[in-house]
Write a protein that holds these residues in place. Sequence first.
Motif: not given
Length: 175
Positions: A23-33, A69-81
């Motif tokens: 969200d910060v990256a998108r709001e500030r027009n910078v990369t998540p890195r 995995v967090h994209t602009v359209d979805a947040i996918f979560e997998f819990t497990g090994a």
Amino acid sequence: MSSTQSADLKAYMADNPGAVIEDVARERNVTPRAVIEAMPPTMVRIGAGSQFAAAMQDIAQWGEVTLIVHTVDAIFEFTGAIPAGEVGRGYFNLMQPKGSNKGLHGHLRHERCDAIAFVERPFMGKSSAFVAFINVDGGIMFKVFVGRDETRALRGDQLKRFQSLADSLASAKAA
């Protein structure tokens, strides 16, 4: 990014270390890195993306974690090994036991991984620790979070594995 923008981002992340990186990256027009690198230095260590396979093989031994995995359209979560994997045909292939297609499996473009960030920070009032695999474009491929116990505290055994992996693959982030 200008030095003023960089200083502003560092100040923001110092005041808001639990902010959602994407969200910060998108709001500030910078990369998540750039957002990760702007976090307080005590919270982040970064290693080379060339260590992708080594990091994933280690994580495969941690037990139950949460992969996001967090994209602009979805947040996918997998819990497990996370299954062990191997490099083949241009991908890091997550391997399931023979004849099984349950749980997490897939093919990761490991050669696009440019850096591996180890982040320990407060998030939503709790301590959190995750490994972020950062691609060559500065985006986050995915994150693997240290699991939580029945009291919602970070699992001590996994936190030790996380810190050990960070010690072996990353250096302290320069201020």
